[in-house]
Scaffold this active site. Structure first.
Site: not given
Ligand code: F0G
Length: 482
Positions: A81, A133-134, A223, A266, A389, A455
């Protein structure tokens, strides 16, 4: 530049610098069943089941191929943990690559965004960025802040040869920071700018942004979720960086930023997220939110196996042969489609090949979801799943009217090392056929429309019997073929 292989035949194509040792069987269901599957999914590619899909080009997130070394590392993970040695190994790898001293874990990219926004964004704040970005925009909005995008006009030009469409407009940045003095918690630069087609910025542009921020004492947040693609494009398109190694370029990028965060779904080809920072006080401001939202500081919602895999995956990302695979296959796909007259976004970027749905289906109005219709038709034509998109991905205007998107794109993601060239050629063939038969494709209309992030789970129907007409034409052209 890594080794390039030229061919005696004079042909030119990318070649895989890896071999496939674990495979997953695919099946391609007949077109009539693809029509039924699309109808059952409410014409929303997010709602398709994976067993009806032949080529899943929805995203690269969490579905890049993993290496033998990553899988082996997962067998030696240290479950605890607190104080897991797996996290120590990840820390060493990430700190070594980015040259930052402080690190916090999160379960994925948007969780890192939640922590950064919770720590720094106050109501009324403005956050400048090259493009939103969303999930980033949603988290900044949740804290009462707003996003200002400072891209250059060329970013919106869907067919261009501009190598760095992701660049920030630095004059606009300086002006904004001076007029919003005291109201900007940080500036955000997104590598491999996702929503404009995986387009990169140059190191020179990042350095200018970094200087403008430093001169005014404003932190720069990077990012790095799509950093691998941006690194490839800097190395291959920015003359001053041609002789630098990927590791050196990464360090030059990281040195400009005060905070680096990323989705390890990613970057690192596993599943998780990280936030790195330069100094104790920045780190401490974010730290308290990690146990609150994610989990203890040495796992942050990730499994120890994924933590081990990210450590190895980050190291592997420093290999040019590894990072070239995505952009080179995407370019191959975009070039082949363009040769056949199919409208694709150029120059080809990272992440995926983007079709310009407004041109492809110029007869389908945006109010009937041009890119959504193309996503449905592409699945019906070839069992290829992409991501809309366009207008479907927007939220409605406050007065309830549709907010028509600036662009209508279909993103066909190319997860790293997953597809072979023959599969890419198959996708090109079916999209070419669809383009020749585009007049048969019609629009979509809502059946059930959720209020938030519609979406993901909204359902639609075709405005006419066009899916069956398309299937009949396919049979006429291809006979019994799948
Ligand atoms: N930032 C960028 C640039 C992204 O592309 C993503 C995710 C995130 C942050 C959020 O990371 O999914 O791990 O929470 N992009 C995915 C995609 C969803 O399909 O493009 P996450």
């Amino acid at each position: 530049m890594g080794s390039t292989i030229s061919f005696f035949s004079g042909e030119s194509f990318p070649i895989e610098m890896h071999k496939v040792r674990i495979v997953q069987k695919l099946s391609l269901i007949p077109i009539e069943e693809r029509v039924s599957a699309m109808q059952a999914a409410g014409f929303n590619t997010f709602l398709l089941k994976n067993n009806s899909i032949f080529m899943d080009m929805l995203t690269d997130s969490g579905v890049n191929a993993m290496s033998d070394r990553q899988l082996a590392s997962m067998m030696m993970a240290d479950d605890a943990y607190a104080g897991s040695m797996s996290f120590e190994r990840l820390k060493e790898a990430a700190i070594g690559i980015f040259g930052k001293d402080f690190i916090l874990p999160a379960h994925q990219g948007r969780a890192a965004e939640n922590i950064i926004s919770s720590a720094f964004v106050k109501p009324g704040n403005v956050v400048p960025m090259n493009y939103h970005f969303t999930t980033t925009k949603a988290h900044i909005g949740l804290r009462g802040g707003s996003v200002v995008e400072l891209f250059k006009p060329v970013a919106m030009d869907l067919s261009s040869d501009e190598p760095f469409k992701g660049n920030m407009d630095t004059d606009a940045l300086a002006t904004l920071l001076d007029s919003e003095r005291g109201n900007v918690p940080f500036v955000r630069m997104e590598a491999g700018t996702n929503l404009i087609g995986g387009q990169p910025w140059s190191l020179a542009n990042l350095k200018e942004v970094g200087k403008i921020c430093r001169d005014r004492g404003i932190p720069l947040v990077l990012d790095a979720s799509l950093l691998a693609d941006n690194l490839y494009f800097i190395k291959t398109r920015e003359a001053s960086q041609r002789d630098a190694s990927i590791r050196e370029i990464t360090r030059r990028i990281s040195d400009e930023a005060d905070i680096v965060y990323f989705s390890a779904r990613k970057l690192g080809c596993a599943r998780g997220g990280l936030i790195l920072s330069n100094d104790q006080s920045t780190h401490d401001k974010m730290l308290e939110f990690v146990p609150l939202y994610e989990g203890f500081l040495t796992y942050g919602g990730m499994s120890v196996r994924e933590i081990e895999a990210i450590a190895v995956g980050l190291e592997e990302t420093m290999d040019f042969d590894m990072i070239r695979h995505g952009p080179e296959f995407i370019k191959l796909m975009a070039d082949e489609l363009a040769k056949k007259g199919v409208p694709v976004v150029t120059p080809a970027g990272g992440l995926g090949c983007h079709l310009n749905a407004s041109e492809f289906l110029s007869h389908v109005p945006q109010t009937e979801f041009t890119a959504g219709a193309l996503a449905a038709a592409t699945f019906i034509a070839g069992g290829v799943r992409g991501m809309e998109r366009g207008t479907l991905s927007e939220e409605r205007n406050p007065d309830g009217s549709e907010h028509l998107s600036e662009v209508e794109l279909l993103r066909l993601a190319v997860p790293r090392r997953v597809f072979t060239m023959s599969q890419i050629k198959y996708a090109v063939d079916r999209i070419h056929w669809l383009f020749e038969n585009r007049r048969l494709v019609g629009g979509l209309k809502w059946i059930s429309e959720p209020k938030i992030l519609r979406f993901f789970s909204g359902t639609l129907d075709a405005v006419s019997d066009w899916p069956n007409s398309l299937a009949r034409k396919f049979r006429a052209d291809f006979g019994d073929s799948l």
